[in-house]
Write a protein that holds these residues in place. Structure first.
Motif, mmCIF file in Angstrom:
data_model
loop_
_atom_site.group_PDB
_atom_site.id
_atom_site.type_symbol
_atom_site.label_atom_id
_atom_site.label_comp_id
_atom_site.label_asym_id
_atom_site.label_seq_id
_atom_site.Cartn_x
_atom_site.Cartn_y
_atom_site.Cartn_z
ATOM 1 N N PRO A 125 0.754 -1.007 -0.007
ATOM 2 C CA PRO A 125 -0.027 -0.096 -0.002
ATOM 3 C C PRO A 125 0.871 1.216 0.064
ATOM 4 O O PRO A 125 0.390 2.341 -0.242
ATOM 5 N N GLU A 126 2.133 1.284 0.478
ATOM 6 C CA GLU A 126 2.974 2.359 0.402
ATOM 7 C C GLU A 126 3.544 2.800 -1.025
ATOM 8 O O GLU A 126 4.239 3.686 -1.216
ATOM 9 N N GLY A 127 3.585 1.806 -2.055
ATOM 10 C CA GLY A 127 3.766 1.727 -3.255
ATOM 11 C C GLY A 127 5.230 1.172 -3.459
ATOM 12 O O GLY A 127 6.036 1.152 -2.368
ATOM 13 N N SER A 128 5.490 0.784 -4.609
ATOM 14 C CA SER A 128 6.978 0.232 -5.072
ATOM 15 C C SER A 128 7.738 1.445 -5.729
ATOM 16 O O SER A 128 7.132 2.137 -6.344
ATOM 17 N N PRO A 129 8.961 1.208 -5.440
ATOM 18 C CA PRO A 129 9.888 2.248 -6.200
ATOM 19 C C PRO A 129 9.678 2.142 -7.749
ATOM 20 O O PRO A 129 9.406 1.045 -8.255
ATOM 21 N N ASN A 130 9.474 3.342 -8.416
ATOM 22 C CA ASN A 130 9.263 3.381 -9.863
ATOM 23 C C ASN A 130 10.391 4.020 -10.730
ATOM 24 O O ASN A 130 10.338 3.772 -11.948
ATOM 25 N N LEU A 131 11.469 4.387 -10.053
ATOM 26 C CA LEU A 131 12.482 4.684 -10.931
ATOM 27 C C LEU A 131 13.724 4.032 -10.398
ATOM 28 O O LEU A 131 14.282 3.946 -9.094
ATOM 29 N N LEU A 132 14.411 3.349 -11.191
ATOM 30 C CA LEU A 132 15.480 2.359 -10.989
ATOM 31 C C LEU A 132 16.635 2.548 -11.699
ATOM 32 O O LEU A 132 16.508 2.973 -13.159
ATOM 33 N N VAL A 133 17.753 2.228 -11.266
ATOM 34 C CA VAL A 133 19.128 2.361 -11.932
ATOM 35 C C VAL A 133 19.722 0.860 -12.192
ATOM 36 O O VAL A 133 19.694 0.156 -11.166
ATOM 37 N N TYR A 134 20.167 0.545 -13.210
ATOM 38 C CA TYR A 134 20.780 -0.813 -13.396
ATOM 39 C C TYR A 134 22.184 -0.785 -13.904
ATOM 40 O O TYR A 134 22.604 -0.041 -14.596
ATOM 41 N N ASP A 135 23.031 -1.631 -13.632
ATOM 42 C CA ASP A 135 24.506 -1.641 -13.872
ATOM 43 C C ASP A 135 24.357 -2.545 -15.269
ATOM 44 O O ASP A 135 23.907 -3.539 -15.263
ATOM 45 N N VAL A 136 24.598 -1.802 -16.548
ATOM 46 C CA VAL A 136 24.362 -2.579 -17.626
ATOM 47 C C VAL A 136 25.320 -3.803 -17.792
ATOM 48 O O VAL A 136 25.078 -4.556 -18.639
ATOM 49 N N ASN A 137 26.547 -3.678 -17.326
ATOM 50 C CA ASN A 137 27.568 -4.697 -17.642
ATOM 51 C C ASN A 137 26.901 -6.200 -16.921
ATOM 52 O O ASN A 137 27.305 -7.151 -17.290
ATOM 53 N N THR A 138 26.436 -6.045 -15.601
ATOM 54 C CA THR A 138 26.124 -7.066 -14.994
ATOM 55 C C THR A 138 24.389 -7.332 -15.157
ATOM 56 O O THR A 138 24.001 -8.216 -14.685
ATOM 57 N N GLY A 139 23.660 -6.192 -15.293
ATOM 58 C CA GLY A 139 22.005 -6.404 -15.342
ATOM 59 C C GLY A 139 21.693 -6.378 -13.718
ATOM 60 O O GLY A 139 20.393 -6.586 -13.765
ATOM 61 N N THR A 140 22.431 -6.004 -12.856
ATOM 62 C CA THR A 140 21.913 -5.981 -11.434
ATOM 63 C C THR A 140 21.402 -4.428 -11.189
ATOM 64 O O THR A 140 21.977 -3.433 -11.632
#
Length: 664
Positions: A125-140
């Motif tokens: 109910p508090e909402g999920s993060p909608n802005l995310l940053v990923y490392d392109v080399n590892t996909g994490t």
């Protein structure tokens, strides 16, 4: 299949060993198109990726062209560009973001930012993060946060990716990222406090960078934009400061070197009522501490502001149509005036030696190509229905496209040479829509600056029909010019009399025919309602032998008290309703003359009544509009000056309505 045509002679000017690639997003697939050689057209090759999907929301190349990312409704895929023109594009990583709406690479392409609409579920109910940053080399995933602001969702990076910053809840957050260390995303290193609606932008070029922080004004205080040199972010360490009023929104534009900043401030409503588009102003700030307002010599909105890639000049398109376009230096002095024209966009090529001034959107698509150093116009084009315009990195070609959902018909794209020659054209198949198109980017110095000439390059002819430049002529007038009778060629409309060859003259004659009561009186007296021989003013009387003058609708007209006799040869029998009206009219005129003068004519009473009702409806409509405006005002909405004046007229309108209802 898509229809494509191409001119390969001119396309041979590409840099040796570099094959231009286009990313296409349509209603059926995401695919890459390329040219296998300088003499071949753009098309999809077997070695290029193509995925059929109807749910793709975004496509994106990294700034150096190494990676290509796209969403397909299931996940986000990042592909690595091939090293040569014949290689494949392997999948670098796959990110579990099925609802990704926007994609954006970091300056060096090592990180990918994704944004999706903020949502609340029963599980969270508090909402999920909608802005995310990923490392392109590892996909994490290395960073996640809630960012509800869709308009300014993009975070800021330094050119070397050592600083990551964004604004959350009006506060600017900074993260220091040592080279190759993703742990820097865990804690903030510095902060700048602000109010809701604040904006942050890190300048390119220098490292550590300059940064601009905008804080909107409140309660009569002015809005303010401050420049800092990272990491000195204290209030007494500002490099430059600019304050201004009337700014509902601010757009911050850095030059390529990060030494100059343009602020485009705008208000949604012009309180003076002078402009439908609100107010726009342009301000300049330099990292040396200089600030000033950019002078504009014509009133009206600011349509476009663009920096030249040379970082020493910028262009502003402004003013009511036909708008003006001017080139400014870093002192905000006009160094060249492009004149006026129907345009609202400006596009510099990657080298800054060519600029395109265009009128897209609600304008007809006139395009001007200018040589910036020589201040000469190179070409004029007409590119109607253009929704996407982008220069190729070689600085000589540009692509234009008609895409959905802005336009859902005639979708496709075209590639032009700066001289105006059409090099390639692809029209999208019917039943499918082209949603987006983007050139693959390249690292700096991949292409050399092209030498601009006024030579006309050979191109191809478009397969699309050109719009006729002739003025529209109605069918009956075209037939009359050809000496034909329109009645014989045009179908008749039920309920209307057929058109005659002299229709234009009849229209002029109808203007001289008496209107209203005169036509009815003529019909009652046995004449043709459309054959009045003259027009009588309020002071004129029509005299008939043996008759007395009678007042009808303010005109002295003489009505025969006895019905004139007509033979069937001179006048056809009138319809039944006309005969009844004639009998009623005859009984009316048999009354005494004094009673006739005291009582107004029935036709006049009908006119006065209808005029009274019309005035009542008009005043009631104004009162209804005032009621709606007062409702909007009570909800906190700011009204314009003319709307406030209308509310002040409510009392006078009520008195007028009361007087109309009490009048006889």
């Amino acid at each position: 299949m898509c229809l494509y045509v191409c001119d390969w002679k001119t396309m041979a000017s590409a840099a040796d060993g570099v094959v231009p690639t286009l990313a296409l997003r349509s209603s059926v697939a995401v695919e890459l198109w390329s040219s296998a050689g300088p003499k071949l057209p753009f098309e999809h090759k077997s070695n290029l990726p193509r995925e059929e999907t109807k749910s793709s929301r975004s496509i994106c190349f990294s700034p150096d062209g190494r990676y290509f990312a796209y969403s397909n409704g299931l996940d986000v895929k990042v592909l690595e560009a091939c090293k040569d023109g014949a290689g494949t594009w392997p999948v670098q990583c796959s990110l579990p973001r099925p609802k990704a709406f926007y994609l954006k690479f970091s300056p060096r392409g090592n990180y990918l930012c994704t944004w999706e609409h903020y949502a609340i579920t029963k599980d969270r109910p508090e909402g999920s993060p909608n802005l995310l940053v990923y490392d392109v080399n590892t996909g994490t995933e290395v960073f996640a946060i809630v960012q509800k602001n869709q308009a300014d969702w993009e975070p800021s990076w330094s050119s070397d990716e050592s600083i990551f910053a964004l604004v959350v809840g009006g506060e600017a957050l900074f993260y220091d990222l040592p080279e190759g260390a993703a742990k820097g995303f865990e804690t903030t290193s510095r902060k700048i406090g602000g109010s809701r609606g604040a904006l942050l932008s890190l300048g390119p070029g220098q490292c550590p960078p300059f940064l601009a922080f905008y804080n909107p004004g409140a309660k009569g205080a002015p809005s303010m934009c401050k420049l800092y040199k990272y990491p000195a972010l204290a209030q007494n360490q500002t490099v430059a400061c600019k304050s201004f009023f009337q700014a509902d929104r601010v757009e911050m534009l850095w030059n390529k070197r990060g030494t100059g900043l343009l602020l485009l401030t705008s208000t949604e409503v012009d309180k003076s009522g002078a402009s439908y588009y609100g107010n726009q102003t342009v301000h300049f700030m330099a990292t040396k501490g200089d600030t000033c307002s950019v002078p504009l010599s014509k009133e009206g909105p600011v349509h476009c502001v663009k920096w030249s890639p040379k970082a020493t000049e910028f262009v502003v398109v402004y003013g009511f149509m036909p708008s003006k376009a001017a080139l400014y230096n870093l002192k905000c002095d006009v160094i060249f005036d492009f004149g006026e024209g129907p345009r609202n966009c400006a596009y510099f090529n990657p080298f800054g030696n060519i600029i395109v001034l265009a009128g897209f959107g609600n304008l007809p698509g006139a395009v001007e190509v200018w040589d910036v150093p020589k201040r000469e116009k190179l070409a004029n084009l007409k590119l109607a229905d253009t929704t996407v315009f982008e220069w190729h990195p070689n600085g000589e070609w540009f692509v234009t496209a008609t895409t959905a959902p802005r336009l859902r018909i005639s979708n496709g794209f075209k590639v032009y040479h700066y001289s105006g020659a059409l090099l390639h054209e692809t029209m999208w198949p019917k039943g499918q829509e082209l949603l987006g198109i983007e050139w693959q980017q390249y690292a700096d110095r991949t292409f050399t600056e092209p030498k601009i000439t006024k030579a006309k390059h050979e191109g191809i002819k478009s397969s699309q029909p050109e719009a006729s430049k002739k003025a529209y002529t109605p069918p009956h007038l075209r037939l009359l010019k050809e000496g034909k009778n329109p009645e014989k060629y045009l179908p008749s409309i039920p309920g209307l009399a057929p058109a005659s060859a002299g229709g234009a003259n009849n229209k002029k004659n109808n203007k001289n025919k008496p209107k209203g009561p005169r036509r009815d009186v003529n019909a009652v007296n046995g004449g043709d309602p459309g054959t009045a021989t003259g027009t009588a003013t309020a002071a004129e009387t029509v005299t008939v032998a043996g008759e007395e003058p009678v007042t009808v609708a303010g005109e002295e007209q003489q009505i025969s008290q006895t019905q004139q006799q007509h033979t069937p040869k001179t006048r056809p029998q009138a319809p039944r309703y006309q005969q009844q009206n004639a009998a009623d009219q005859q009984r009316h005129h048999q009354q005494p003359h004094q009673q006739q003068q005291q009582q107004p004519h029935p036709q006049a009473n009908g006119q006065n009544s209808s005029e009274k009702e019309r005035k009542i409806r008009t005043v009631a409509k104004k009162l209804s509009d005032i009621k709606k405006l007062k409702s909007r005002q009570s909800q906190g909405e700011s009204l314009e000056l003319n709307q406030l004046n209308k509310i002040q007229m409510e009392a006078s309108y009520l008195d007028e309505l009361k007087a109309l209802k009490l009048s006889d």
